[in-house]
Design a protein around this motif. Structure first.
Motif, PDB file in Angstrom:
ATOM      1  N   LYS A  69       0.835  -1.208   0.000  1.00 37.52           N
ATOM      2  CA  LYS A  69       0.000   0.000   0.000  1.00 37.52           C
ATOM      3  C   LYS A  69       0.865   1.251   0.000  1.00 37.52           C
ATOM      4  CE  LYS A  69      -4.017  -2.067   2.178  1.00 37.52           C
ATOM      5  NZ  LYS A  69      -4.863  -2.107   3.384  1.00 37.52           N
ATOM      6  N   ASP A  72       2.108   1.647  -3.443  1.00 34.27           N
ATOM      7  CA  ASP A  72       1.054   2.187  -4.310  1.00 34.27           C
ATOM      8  C   ASP A  72       0.920   3.696  -4.137  1.00 34.27           C
ATOM      9  OD1 ASP A  72       0.472  -0.317  -5.335  1.00 34.27           O
ATOM     10  OD2 ASP A  72      -1.266  -0.637  -4.025  1.00 34.27           O
ATOM     11  N   GLU A  73       0.932   4.148  -2.889  1.00 32.51           N
ATOM     12  CA  GLU A  73       0.836   5.578  -2.612  1.00 32.51           C
ATOM     13  C   GLU A  73       2.004   6.319  -3.224  1.00 32.51           C
ATOM     14  OE1 GLU A  73       0.484   5.924   1.611  1.00 32.51           O
ATOM     15  OE2 GLU A  73      -1.468   4.918   1.645  1.00 32.51           O
ATOM     16  N   THR A  79      -5.635   3.237  -4.561  1.00 38.81           N
ATOM     17  CA  THR A  79      -5.750   2.118  -3.625  1.00 38.81           C
ATOM     18  C   THR A  79      -7.154   2.011  -3.067  1.00 38.81           C
ATOM     19  OG1 THR A  79      -4.999   3.523  -1.811  1.00 38.81           O
ATOM     20  CG2 THR A  79      -3.319   2.230  -2.947  1.00 38.81           C
TER      21      THR A  79
END
Length: 83
Positions: A69, A72-73, A79
């Motif tokens: 995560k 992804d950020e 997300t």
């Protein structure tokens, strides 16, 4: 920074802050580092290592999904299911 170097850096941070065994814990982050390296560049890998290292130094132990995560950020990937 290459993914293998980033994993090694996180190993050292974990070893310095706990008795969890850095090598075992950090290996779970390798897929996130490799994905960031493939989609970004070495600077992005270093940014992910810095973010995860800060969490570890703060007493957290993100699991591999949480590392994903964060990756992804960093990459700007949605997300939230694209909403």
């Amino acid at each position: 920074m290459r993914p293998s170097e980033a994993v090694r850096q996180i190993e050292y941070v974990i070893d310095a802050t706990s008795t969890d065994g850095g090598r075992r814990c950090a290996a779970g982050y390798r897929p996130a580092f490799e994905r960031v390296h493939a989609a970004g560049d070495g600077a992005d890998v270093a940014d992910l290592a810095a973010a995860l290292g800060a969490e570890v130094r703060g007493g957290a132990r993100p699991d591999p999904a949480e590392a994903g995560k964060v990756a992804d950020e960093l990459l700007g990937v949605a997300t939230d299911g694209g909403e």
